[in-house]
Every structure is written in structure tokens, then in C-alpha cells.
Design a protein around this motif. Structure first.
Motif, PDB file in Angstrom:
ATOM      1  N   SER A 112      19.924  45.805  66.890  1.00 31.80           N
ATOM      2  CA  SER A 112      18.467  45.755  66.786  1.00 31.80           C
ATOM      3  C   SER A 112      17.798  46.442  67.965  1.00 31.80           C
ATOM      4  N   LEU A 113      18.436  46.385  69.128  1.00 29.96           N
ATOM      5  CA  LEU A 113      17.866  47.046  70.305  1.00 29.96           C
ATOM      6  C   LEU A 113      17.836  48.563  70.145  1.00 29.96           C
ATOM      7  N   LEU A 114      18.717  49.086  69.289  1.00 31.54           N
ATOM      8  CA  LEU A 114      18.848  50.535  69.131  1.00 31.54           C
ATOM      9  C   LEU A 114      18.480  50.998  67.730  1.00 31.54           C
ATOM     10  N   ARG A 115      17.676  50.196  67.029  1.00 31.22           N
ATOM     11  CA  ARG A 115      17.393  50.473  65.616  1.00 31.22           C
ATOM     12  C   ARG A 115      16.831  51.884  65.413  1.00 31.22           C
ATOM     13  N   GLU A 116      15.912  52.306  66.275  1.00 33.86           N
ATOM     14  CA  GLU A 116      15.289  53.614  66.097  1.00 33.86           C
ATOM     15  C   GLU A 116      16.262  54.757  66.380  1.00 33.86           C
ATOM     16  N   GLU A 117      17.238  54.515  67.264  1.00 32.59           N
ATOM     17  CA  GLU A 117      18.171  55.574  67.648  1.00 32.59           C
ATOM     18  C   GLU A 117      19.399  55.651  66.743  1.00 32.59           C
ATOM     19  N   LEU A 118      19.654  54.626  65.950  1.00 30.02           N
ATOM     20  CA  LEU A 118      20.902  54.547  65.192  1.00 30.02           C
ATOM     21  C   LEU A 118      21.199  55.763  64.308  1.00 30.02           C
ATOM     22  N   PRO A 119      20.203  56.385  63.662  1.00 33.41           N
ATOM     23  CA  PRO A 119      20.540  57.550  62.815  1.00 33.41           C
ATOM     24  C   PRO A 119      21.129  58.719  63.601  1.00 33.41           C
ATOM     25  N   ASN A 120      20.904  58.747  64.907  1.00 33.33           N
ATOM     26  CA  ASN A 120      21.322  59.898  65.702  1.00 33.33           C
ATOM     27  C   ASN A 120      22.460  59.600  66.670  1.00 33.33           C
TER      28      ASN A 120
END
Length: 295
Positions: A112-120
Motif C-alpha cells: 500500500s505504501l508503494l501503490r502508485e509506483e507498483l506498475p513501474n
């Protein structure tokens, strides 16, 4: 002096035998290994090993040399890992480790801390014993890990929660009829101790028993939850263990809260020498961990 000299010396020191180190660890001949060790001693200028018919022992100089040799090899492994990552920068990678069993609670929160970065990014996950996770961090194999604050490693630890200890026992144990267990109830029970490898847990348990004036007859020493539960069920012993294992218990064991229980920190550990921007981002968000809920 070459790295192989250090690796050979470490193998001999850890096995206590030139023969076993040669055959089982290094896959070389014993005479060849002996020559390498003699070459190392000549370069250092002192004897590092005492050889006898029973095996080998470290001299005082050898014990001092061992600590520095371990550190040097750890730093070399970390440098190799950093170079390999730098050579393939197309997609960032974050390697997370979890104390076995803790991933069920903390992996979703970490993600959850990295939700925005996960696709990359690529995230790899592993679970292991706490000392092995600490070594993985020190060697650059892991970026961050949920573990105990293991001494003897150049790591930074960020506590994320305090875990109370509970009493683990067979499901049909007489103490299972009680809602909670008093320290004095442990007297006279067959007690399953933590192994030396689980030194953080063992230190907390030993300190608690001493503080409460409780003497127990310790039997087998174990260092992982699965083995603890197996021994509790098979030997009809009891033990103290952090309450996270309640999520892992089979039907054959049961837990009961301990009055005024000791606690142990679960931490996120990492190395300040790790220059990963992704790790820096992850660390900057650790304060949010306790606020996250698992859906």
C-alpha cells in the motif's frame, strides 16, 4: 591476498575441519586447501589456526581476523549486488523480506505504501528467519525486511509494532482451560526454549523469566514457528512466543494470553549504505504503516 583466501579461511573456521570444509563447502582437495591457508598465514604473518587430530581451532589472531574477513566478504557481496542492479536500470526493483508468518499482515501494508509506483517496479518477496534476513540486508540481497532488531549487523531498524508474548500449548493441555496464564503457572511445565539463533526472542524470554523469578526445565531449542508448534504438539511442552503465530496455529496447539506479558519489537530493517531511490521512498513512508488496515 585474494578473496578466495578469505572464503577458504571462513569455511574452515565455520566447519572446524579442513577436510569437511574442502569436501562439503569448497569442493576441493584437503591438501590444496591446506596450502591456501598456509599462504594466507604467511601473508598475514601470524598463525591463524591450531591444527590437531580433532580438527582445527582459531588462534586469538585467527578470531580477530575472522571478524574482519566476514565484514570484507559481506561488503564485497553488497558491492557485486549493487553493480548488477546498476547494470540493469530499466525497471527499478525492491526486494522485501519478511519474518516467516509476518508477510500475511505486513506485505499488504508494504504494498500500500508503494501503490502508485507498483506498475513501474518489480517487487520480490521472501520469508526467512530473522538473522538470515539481517544477513540478506547486510549483503545487499534485500532492500528492506520486517524482522527483529538483530545485533551484530550494521543496519538501521525502524520499529513498527510491539508484539506481546503468549503461551503456546497442546490443545488439550490442562492450562488451556484458563482464560489467561500467570507467570507462576509455568513452573514445573516442560518448556520448549528458543535456540541460540533466535537470540532476540531468547533474550526477551530469558529476561522475563528471570524478572518473574521463574525457573523452567528447558528442553529442545527451536528457531522457527513451524518447528515450535510441532514440538509443542508432539512433546506436550509449552513455550512463550510472539502472538503473531496465532494466525499459523494448527488444531493441535492453542494459545493463551500471559498476564503482564513481555513484548518484542517488529522492525523494518535496512542498510544506510543502500542508495536505492526506491528504498528511500519506502523508508520515508514507514510512519504510515501503523495507520494502514488490511481489507
Amino acid at each position: 591476498m585474494e578473496l578466495r583466501h578469505l572464503r577458504y579461511f571462513l569455511a574452515v573456521a565455520e566447519t572446524g575441519s579442513l577436510t569437511i570444509a574442502a569436501e562439503k563447502r569448497l569442493h576441493t582437495s584437503q591438501p590444496s586447501l591446506s596450502r591456501q591457508i598456509r599462504d594466507l598465514e604467511e601473508q598475514v604473518g601470524v598463525d591463524l589456526l591450531i591444527r590437531s587430530t580433532k580438527g582445527v581451532e582459531l588462534t586469538p589472531a585467527g578470531k580477530a581476523f575472522l571478524d574482519h574477513a566476514k565484514l570484507a566478504l559481506t561488503q564485497v557481496d553488497a558491492a557485486i549486488e549493487a553493480a548488477r542492479r546498476a547494470a540493469t536500470p530499466a525497471k527499478q526493483r525492491l526486494a522485501l523480506g519478511f519474518l516467516t508468518g509476518q508477510e500475511m499482515t505486513w506485505l499488504p501494508r508494504a504494498m500500500s505504501l508503494l501503490r502508485e509506483e507498483l506498475p513501474n517496479i518489480d517487487v520480490t518477496v521472501s520469508s526467512d528467519y530473522s538473522p538470515d534476513l539481517a544477513e540478506g540486508l547486510a549483503r545487499g540481497k534485500l532492500d528492506a525486511a520486517f524482522l527483529r532488531a538483530e545485533p551484530g549487523f550494521d543496519l538501521t531498524y525502524y520499529p513498527v509494532c510491539k508484539e506481546p508474548f503468549v503461551v503456546l500449548m497442546p490443545s488439550d493441555h490442562p492450562l488451556s482451560e484458563r482464560e489467561s496464564i500467570r507467570p507462576q503457572d509455568l513452573m514445573g511445565e516442560k518448556f520448549i526454549a528458543m535456540a541460540n539463533k533466535a537470540r532476540v526472542l531468547r533474550g526477551v524470554i530469558d529476561g522475563y523469566l528471570q524478572k518473574e523469578g521463574i525457573t523452567v526445565e528447558a528442553t529442545s531449542g527451536v528457531d522457527n514457528p513451524a518447528m515450535v508448534m510441532s514440538l509443542v504438539a508432539s512433546t506436550r511442552g509449552i513455550t512463550l512466543i510472539p502472538n503473531y503465530v496465532e494466525k499459523l496455529m494448527p488444531w493441535s496447539v492453542i494459545s493463551r494470553p500471559l498476564l503482564n506479558p513481555p513484548t518484542v519489537d517488529l522492525c523494518v530493517g535496512y542498510s544506510k549504505a543502500n542508495a536505492s531511490p526506491l528504498l528511500s521512498l519506502f523508508i520515508s513512508r514507514l510512519s504510515q504503516l501503523a495507520e494502514l488496515e488490511i481489507n
